[in-house]
Structure formats: C-alpha cells, structure tokens
Design a protein around this motif. Structure first.
Motif, PDB file in Angstrom:
ATOM      1  N   ASN A 166       0.827  -1.211   0.000  1.00 29.60           N
ATOM      2  CA  ASN A 166       0.000   0.000   0.000  1.00 29.60           C
ATOM      3  C   ASN A 166       0.863   1.264   0.000  1.00 29.60           C
ATOM      4  O   ASN A 166       0.628   2.187   0.773  1.00 29.60           O
ATOM      5  CB  ASN A 166      -0.956   0.008   1.194  1.00 29.60           C
ATOM      6  CG  ASN A 166      -1.903  -1.171   1.174  1.00 29.60           C
ATOM      7  OD1 ASN A 166      -2.338  -1.603   0.114  1.00 29.60           O
ATOM      8  ND2 ASN A 166      -2.197  -1.703   2.335  1.00 29.60           N
ATOM      9  N   ASP A 167       1.882   1.291  -0.835  1.00 36.96           N
ATOM     10  CA  ASP A 167       2.796   2.435  -1.008  1.00 36.96           C
ATOM     11  C   ASP A 167       3.672   2.740   0.204  1.00 36.96           C
ATOM     12  O   ASP A 167       4.252   3.814   0.298  1.00 36.96           O
ATOM     13  CB  ASP A 167       2.018   3.699  -1.417  1.00 36.96           C
ATOM     14  CG  ASP A 167       1.369   3.555  -2.783  1.00 36.96           C
ATOM     15  OD1 ASP A 167       1.982   2.901  -3.660  1.00 36.96           O
ATOM     16  OD2 ASP A 167       0.262   4.083  -2.981  1.00 36.96           O
ATOM     17  N   VAL A 168       3.779   1.816   1.150  1.00 40.91           N
ATOM     18  CA  VAL A 168       4.650   1.970   2.315  1.00 40.91           C
ATOM     19  C   VAL A 168       5.794   0.972   2.193  1.00 40.91           C
ATOM     20  O   VAL A 168       5.553  -0.221   1.963  1.00 40.91           O
ATOM     21  CB  VAL A 168       3.882   1.731   3.627  1.00 40.91           C
ATOM     22  CG1 VAL A 168       4.818   1.776   4.827  1.00 40.91           C
ATOM     23  CG2 VAL A 168       2.754   2.731   3.781  1.00 40.91           C
ATOM     24  N   VAL A 169       7.034   1.436   2.335  1.00 41.54           N
ATOM     25  CA  VAL A 169       8.190   0.545   2.238  1.00 41.54           C
ATOM     26  C   VAL A 169       8.182  -0.419   3.420  1.00 41.54           C
ATOM     27  O   VAL A 169       8.222   0.003   4.577  1.00 41.54           O
ATOM     28  CB  VAL A 169       9.513   1.332   2.202  1.00 41.54           C
ATOM     29  CG1 VAL A 169      10.705   0.386   2.244  1.00 41.54           C
ATOM     30  CG2 VAL A 169       9.580   2.211   0.965  1.00 41.54           C
ATOM     31  N   MET A 170       8.109  -1.704   3.119  1.00 43.90           N
ATOM     32  CA  MET A 170       8.105  -2.739   4.150  1.00 43.90           C
ATOM     33  C   MET A 170       9.444  -3.468   4.242  1.00 43.90           C
ATOM     34  O   MET A 170       9.811  -3.967   5.292  1.00 43.90           O
ATOM     35  CB  MET A 170       6.997  -3.764   3.866  1.00 43.90           C
ATOM     36  CG  MET A 170       5.603  -3.176   3.849  1.00 43.90           C
ATOM     37  SD  MET A 170       5.129  -2.423   5.411  1.00 43.90           S
ATOM     38  CE  MET A 170       4.957  -3.849   6.453  1.00 43.90           C
ATOM     39  N   MET A 171      10.163  -3.532   3.106  1.00 44.28           N
ATOM     40  CA  MET A 171      11.453  -4.209   3.042  1.00 44.28           C
ATOM     41  C   MET A 171      12.359  -3.426   2.115  1.00 44.28           C
ATOM     42  O   MET A 171      11.899  -2.855   1.130  1.00 44.28           O
ATOM     43  CB  MET A 171      11.306  -5.643   2.517  1.00 44.28           C
ATOM     44  CG  MET A 171      10.389  -6.518   3.314  1.00 44.28           C
ATOM     45  SD  MET A 171      10.057  -8.057   2.436  1.00 44.28           S
ATOM     46  CE  MET A 171      10.734  -9.209   3.577  1.00 44.28           C
ATOM     47  N   ARG A 172      13.654  -3.434   2.432  1.00 43.73           N
ATOM     48  CA  ARG A 172      14.633  -2.751   1.583  1.00 43.73           C
ATOM     49  C   ARG A 172      15.829  -3.686   1.395  1.00 43.73           C
ATOM     50  O   ARG A 172      16.315  -4.273   2.361  1.00 43.73           O
ATOM     51  CB  ARG A 172      15.066  -1.439   2.220  1.00 43.73           C
ATOM     52  CG  ARG A 172      15.971  -0.620   1.337  1.00 43.73           C
ATOM     53  CD  ARG A 172      16.227   0.766   1.907  1.00 43.73           C
ATOM     54  NE  ARG A 172      14.970   1.508   2.002  1.00 43.73           N
ATOM     55  CZ  ARG A 172      14.515   2.072   3.116  1.00 43.73           C
ATOM     56  NH1 ARG A 172      15.191   2.004   4.225  1.00 43.73           N
ATOM     57  NH2 ARG A 172      13.379   2.720   3.116  1.00 43.73           N
ATOM     58  N   PHE A 173      16.285  -3.795   0.164  1.00 39.08           N
ATOM     59  CA  PHE A 173      17.386  -4.682  -0.198  1.00 39.08           C
ATOM     60  C   PHE A 173      18.481  -3.895  -0.914  1.00 39.08           C
ATOM     61  O   PHE A 173      18.207  -2.897  -1.569  1.00 39.08           O
ATOM     62  CB  PHE A 173      16.902  -5.775  -1.167  1.00 39.08           C
ATOM     63  CG  PHE A 173      15.860  -6.698  -0.606  1.00 39.08           C
ATOM     64  CD1 PHE A 173      16.200  -7.956  -0.167  1.00 39.08           C
ATOM     65  CD2 PHE A 173      14.523  -6.320  -0.543  1.00 39.08           C
ATOM     66  CE1 PHE A 173      15.255  -8.826   0.337  1.00 39.08           C
ATOM     67  CE2 PHE A 173      13.560  -7.170  -0.047  1.00 39.08           C
ATOM     68  CZ  PHE A 173      13.923  -8.431   0.392  1.00 39.08           C
ATOM     69  N   THR A 174      19.700  -4.410  -0.837  1.00 39.99           N
ATOM     70  CA  THR A 174      20.841  -3.857  -1.551  1.00 39.99           C
ATOM     71  C   THR A 174      21.280  -4.859  -2.611  1.00 39.99           C
ATOM     72  O   THR A 174      21.371  -6.063  -2.332  1.00 39.99           O
ATOM     73  CB  THR A 174      22.017  -3.592  -0.583  1.00 39.99           C
ATOM     74  OG1 THR A 174      21.561  -2.735   0.447  1.00 39.99           O
ATOM     75  CG2 THR A 174      23.184  -2.951  -1.312  1.00 39.99           C
TER      76      THR A 174
END
Length: 143
Positions: free
Chosen positions: A132-140
C-alpha cells in the motif's frame, strides 16, 4: 486577426516543445541477487531477527523465477510481476524445512506475502518492497 496570431503562437510553441529533449527516466532491473537490510513491522531489532544470515532474494527474469534464503531456509517460486506490481502471495512458493533459531525467517516470509509493488532507487542499488505504497522491506543489490 489577434486570435489568428495567438493561434499561430500556440501552434509554434507546441512544435518547439516537441524538439526539446526530455530528461530520460532510467529504469533498473530486478535481475540478480539482493540482500535485505531493512524490514518494517517487528519490534525486534533487525540484527536480532537475523543474527547469523541476512535474507536474500534473487530474480531470474528470463525464466520468471524468484528464489532466495530467508536467513535459514531456501525458498523458490514463480515470479509474478506486472510493471511495478509484484505478487508473492500467489507465487506458489516452496521452501526447505530446516529447524531455525528465532523467528526471523517466518517474519520475512509473512511480510513477503503482503508485498504488492516495488521500486528500484539509488541508481539501481536499492530495491524497495512496498505494501500500500509503504516501504516494508529494503534490499541492496549484490551483483
């Protein structure tokens, strides 16, 4: 006469704007392996959830497959992507079933199922999974 002059100015302005270069929007690919460095939701610190191994995700766009490691078990499934929309809930994910310390692996898999879209930022170095347009996970990117 004045209306005709304005009309010619308007048409001329449109033709002139067609020739001006537009800033190119560069798109980056999901292809390759990414390592998790942020997860939203749990009240446990990131390093507490994943003390030994950080989860990874790999995309094979030619074969439409996704695979990775959730910090303990290997997982794999179909890649269901349409533009910036991505669906892990219907991807028929399979997974190895090793006994794992803590619950970081299950937290990762539960949040992964809720992801509905993605963005790639930082010149292709960061993959963001959104719900829903909210960052839940971030990867490199690892490759």
């Amino acid at each position: 006469m004045r209306k005709i002059a304005l009309l010619f100015m308007f048409i001329g302005a449109n033709f002139a704007s067609c020739g001006t270069p537009k800033s190119a929007v560069k798109s980056y690919s999901l292809e390759g392996t990414w390592q998790l460095n942020y997860i939203s939701g749990p009240r446990i610190a990131f390093d507490g959830l994943f003390p030994n191994n950080k989860p990874t995700i790999s995309f094979d766009l030619k074969e439409n497959k996704v695979a990775g490691n959730n910090s303990c078990n290997q997982y794999f499934g179909a890649l269901l992507v349409d533009g910036s929309k991505i669906n892990f809930a219907d991807a028929k994910m399979g997974m190895t079933m090793m006994a794992c310390e803590g619950n970081g692996d299950s937290v990762y898999m539960e949040i992964l199922k809720k992801i509905d879209s993605y963005t790639i930022t930082d010149e292709g170095k960061t993959l963001n999974f959104l719900m829903n347009d909210v960052v839940m996970m971030r990867f490199t990117h690892q490759d």
